[in-house]
Scaffold this motif. Structure first.
Motif, PDB file in Angstrom:
ATOM      1  N   GLY A  23       0.781  -1.230   0.000  1.00 36.53           N
ATOM      2  CA  GLY A  23       0.000   0.000   0.000  1.00 36.53           C
ATOM      3  C   GLY A  23       0.812   1.278   0.000  1.00 36.53           C
ATOM      4  O   GLY A  23       0.302   2.339  -0.338  1.00 36.53           O
ATOM      5  N   PHE A  24       2.074   1.194   0.401  1.00 33.45           N
ATOM      6  CA  PHE A  24       2.916   2.384   0.411  1.00 33.45           C
ATOM      7  C   PHE A  24       4.385   1.988   0.313  1.00 33.45           C
ATOM      8  O   PHE A  24       4.742   0.829   0.498  1.00 33.45           O
ATOM      9  N   ILE A  25       5.215   2.964   0.001  1.00 32.95           N
ATOM     10  CA  ILE A  25       6.659   2.771  -0.080  1.00 32.95           C
ATOM     11  C   ILE A  25       7.309   3.663   0.967  1.00 32.95           C
ATOM     12  O   ILE A  25       6.983   4.844   1.077  1.00 32.95           O
ATOM     13  N   ARG A  26       8.204   3.083   1.750  1.00 28.93           N
ATOM     14  CA  ARG A  26       8.946   3.821   2.781  1.00 28.93           C
ATOM     15  C   ARG A  26      10.353   4.067   2.254  1.00 28.93           C
ATOM     16  O   ARG A  26      11.009   3.135   1.795  1.00 28.93           O
ATOM     17  N   ASP A  35      23.659  16.207   6.025  1.00 29.85           N
ATOM     18  CA  ASP A  35      23.905  14.775   6.227  1.00 29.85           C
ATOM     19  C   ASP A  35      22.928  14.118   7.208  1.00 29.85           C
ATOM     20  O   ASP A  35      23.139  12.994   7.632  1.00 29.85           O
ATOM     21  N   LYS A  36      21.836  14.809   7.590  1.00 26.07           N
ATOM     22  CA  LYS A  36      20.838  14.192   8.468  1.00 26.07           C
ATOM     23  C   LYS A  36      19.948  13.266   7.650  1.00 26.07           C
ATOM     24  O   LYS A  36      19.764  13.441   6.456  1.00 26.07           O
ATOM     25  N   ARG A  37      19.370  12.281   8.350  1.00 22.82           N
ATOM     26  CA  ARG A  37      18.503  11.301   7.696  1.00 22.82           C
ATOM     27  C   ARG A  37      17.056  11.505   8.126  1.00 22.82           C
ATOM     28  O   ARG A  37      16.788  11.928   9.241  1.00 22.82           O
ATOM     29  N   PHE A  38      16.143  11.169   7.233  1.00 21.32           N
ATOM     30  CA  PHE A  38      14.721  11.242   7.533  1.00 21.32           C
ATOM     31  C   PHE A  38      13.979  10.227   6.674  1.00 21.32           C
ATOM     32  O   PHE A  38      14.535   9.676   5.726  1.00 21.32           O
ATOM     33  N   THR A  39      12.741   9.973   7.036  1.00 16.98           N
ATOM     34  CA  THR A  39      11.922   8.975   6.350  1.00 16.98           C
ATOM     35  C   THR A  39      10.768   9.655   5.626  1.00 16.98           C
ATOM     36  O   THR A  39      10.152  10.574   6.162  1.00 16.98           O
ATOM     37  N   THR A  40      10.472   9.182   4.428  1.00 21.32           N
ATOM     38  CA  THR A  40       9.294   9.639   3.694  1.00 21.32           C
ATOM     39  C   THR A  40       8.455   8.421   3.328  1.00 21.32           C
ATOM     40  O   THR A  40       8.973   7.295   3.260  1.00 21.32           O
TER      41      THR A  40
END
Length: 149
Positions: A23-26, A35-40
């Motif tokens: 149903g979705f892609i992470r 250089d920080k990381r995050f999720t979409t």
């Protein structure tokens, strides 16, 4: 995708995962500047029905409100974010499958209660006690007895 920390316009996808139900892609991303990381999360854009409140007002469906009410009921309970997200996905799927342009808010409340009952009995009782607006202790006792069975 713009970095939420420094607003730099260039980010790199580090990892991509498709949800179990597809149903979705992470996506995990890294900013090229700070250089920080995050999720979409990518989801297909769909049109949810308009919500009709008890007083007759019509409002747009907001996933954040649904999540917020579930998180409030589940506060200080040991239920994972993944399980809550999956419950919200199931509720949204049910809303879409209704094929209606408008849905009563009471129907959404019933969906939330149904999912909370599966996830955590205490959260279910918390939500139901507010949602059903109990007038006396006997109504509350009846609900608790019902959950115990």
């Amino acid at each position: 995708m713009k970095c939420p920390f420094c607003s730099h316009p260039e980010t790199q996808v580090v990892e991509t995962r498709v949800s179990e139900d597809g149903g979705f892609i992470r996506r995990r991303r890294r900013c090229g500047l700070c250089d920080k990381r995050f999720t979409t999360y990518e989801r297909p854009e769909v049109t949810f029905p308009t919500i009709v409140k008890k007083d007759g007002r019509r409002i747009e469906y907001e996933r954040s409100k649904l999540l917020g009410s579930m998180r409030l009921a589940l506060r200080k309970r040991s239920v994972s974010t993944e399980l809550v997200d999956a419950a919200v996905e199931r509720m949204e799927e049910k809303l879409l499958n209704l094929g209606l342009r408008e849905v009563l808010s009471t129907r959404i409340g019933e969906l939330v209660m149904s999912e909370l009952r599966k996830l955590d009995k205490v959260a279910y009782v918390r939500f139901a006690s507010v949602y059903r607006n109990f007038e006396d202790i006997d109504e509350f006792k009846t609900l608790v007895d019902e959950v115990r069975r």
